[in-house]
Design an enzyme around this catalytic site. Structure first.
Site, mmCIF file in Angstrom:
data_model
loop_
_atom_site.group_PDB
_atom_site.id
_atom_site.type_symbol
_atom_site.label_atom_id
_atom_site.label_comp_id
_atom_site.label_asym_id
_atom_site.label_seq_id
_atom_site.Cartn_x
_atom_site.Cartn_y
_atom_site.Cartn_z
ATOM 1 N N CYS A 248 41.307 37.520 39.476
ATOM 2 C CA CYS A 248 40.367 37.792 38.390
ATOM 3 C C CYS A 248 41.172 37.851 37.100
ATOM 4 O O CYS A 248 41.981 36.969 36.832
ATOM 5 C CB CYS A 248 39.588 39.075 38.640
ATOM 6 S SG CYS A 248 40.609 40.537 38.948
ATOM 7 N N LYS A 250 42.730 41.095 36.013
ATOM 8 C CA LYS A 250 43.810 42.054 36.209
ATOM 9 C C LYS A 250 43.798 42.704 37.589
ATOM 10 O O LYS A 250 44.300 43.798 37.765
ATOM 11 C CB LYS A 250 43.771 43.128 35.124
ATOM 12 C CG LYS A 250 42.426 43.857 34.990
ATOM 13 C CD LYS A 250 42.465 44.815 33.801
ATOM 14 C CE LYS A 250 41.131 45.505 33.600
ATOM 15 N NZ LYS A 250 41.129 46.398 32.420
ATOM 16 N N GLY A 251 43.208 42.029 38.567
ATOM 17 C CA GLY A 251 43.237 42.538 39.926
ATOM 18 C C GLY A 251 42.187 43.566 40.248
ATOM 19 O O GLY A 251 42.300 44.271 41.258
ATOM 20 N N VAL A 252 41.151 43.687 39.429
ATOM 21 C CA VAL A 252 40.101 44.685 39.667
ATOM 22 C C VAL A 252 38.881 44.046 40.318
ATOM 23 O O VAL A 252 38.562 44.335 41.475
ATOM 24 C CB VAL A 252 39.711 45.413 38.361
ATOM 25 C CG1 VAL A 252 38.497 46.317 38.590
ATOM 26 C CG2 VAL A 252 40.884 46.239 37.853
ATOM 27 N N THR A 253 38.190 43.169 39.613
ATOM 28 C CA THR A 253 36.967 42.608 40.198
ATOM 29 C C THR A 253 37.272 41.657 41.352
ATOM 30 O O THR A 253 36.387 41.378 42.161
ATOM 31 C CB THR A 253 36.084 41.906 39.145
ATOM 32 O OG1 THR A 253 36.787 40.799 38.573
ATOM 33 C CG2 THR A 253 35.678 42.879 38.045
#
Length: 297
Positions: A248, A250-253
């Site tokens: 994504c 920054k690795g969140v969604t």
């Protein structure tokens, strides 16, 4: 894909409410509010102080990260994670339930869910519907801050669930893993700007497919059924029997992709932790596909 018994990835608001009323929150069951909002929009910590699920603690994703990294929300070390969650009263025997207060129903909670899993903790669940539906349904809230007794947590990094920039470069050649990007179509294609002022242009990693994370949620903010999710993957020609990496900004969604696949019986989706924020800064121009500059010209 090897069949295995998977721990429940979701718990209902009804189940958690019954657990709260039965006073089960304690060493064996901990609840975490993992909310985060862009600066200036909402204050996650203040909202937690104002009201939260009784017995919940605040999981500060800005504290539980690698602060030495130039990228946005990289994983902390095993020792950092173990110390942080231990101080929240979580041991390796604790069932952890995570939620957030986003208007979508879920945003950062799947990141916290994945963080526990990547550090070897399998008994972790997301509150289906989030705090939004918890409040809407009239379940109890409090402003009382709980102070759990610290516990000992041993973190063991599961490298199979984590991908680095080097792994992604190698995958450009090997194409061993399918890659799915969870950002909006406009940001993926490069027709809409990336939010924030970090200097990121939109675009995507060549070969990646686009499945916006919010499409896995119903309009009310609950996870769609496994049958609906499976059809979504099939429509995008993503083969859940084959290796898969989610990315994504920054690795969140990206963790929503991992959660969605998990609900379909696939627990091994890896997250590219640096995601586009790292790829944009490190990859050569030919490895960044975007309509951005053409549209700006």
């Amino acid at each position: 894909m090897v069949q295995q018994v998977l721990y429940r990835a979701l718990v209902s608001t009804k189940w958690l409410s019954e657990s709260v009323l039965a006073r089960r929150i304690g060493p064996s069951l901990r609840v975490l509010d993992a909310s985060w909002y862009p600066p200036g929009e909402r204050d996650a910590q203040q909202e937690f102080r104002d009201r939260h699920v009784p017995g919940a603690s605040f999981f500060d994703i800005e504290e539980c990260k690698d602060k030495s990294s130039p990228y946005e929300l990289m994983l902390p070390s095993e020792a950092h994670f173990a110390d942080y969650v231990g101080h929240l009263g979580i041991s390796n025997d604790t069932h952890v339930v995570v939620y957030d207060g986003d208007d979508l129903g879920s945003f950062y909670a799947p990141r916290a869910w994945w963080m526990f899993r990547v550090f070897g903790h399998r008994t972790v669940s997301v509150l289906n519907g989030g705090f939004k539906n918890w409040v809407k349904e009239g379940h109890p809230v409090t402003s009382e801050i709980s102070r759990p007794e610290p516990a000992v947590f041993k973190a063991t990094l599961d490298r199979s669930l984590l991908k680095t920039y080097t792994d992604m470069v190698e995958n450009m050649e090997s194409k061993r893993f399918q890659v799915v990007d969870s950002r909006s179509e406009g940001r993926y294609r490069g027709t809409e700007p990336e939010p924030g002022n970090e200097g990121l242009e939109p675009g995507h990693i060549p070969g990646s497919l686009n499945m916006p994370f919010f499409k896995f949620l119903t309009e009310a903010g609950f996870e769609k059924s496994p049958e609906e999710i499976r059809s979504m993957f099939q429509e995008k020609k993503v083969d859940l029997s084959q290796p898969l990496i989610a990315t994504c900004r920054k690795g969140v969604t990206a963790c929503h992709i991992a959660l969605a696949a998990y609900l379909c019986g696939k627990p091994d989706v890896a997250i590219y932790d640096g995601s586009w924020s790292e790829w944009f800064r490190r990859a050569p121009p030919e490895h960044k596909l975007s309509e951005w500059k053409r549209n700006k010209a």
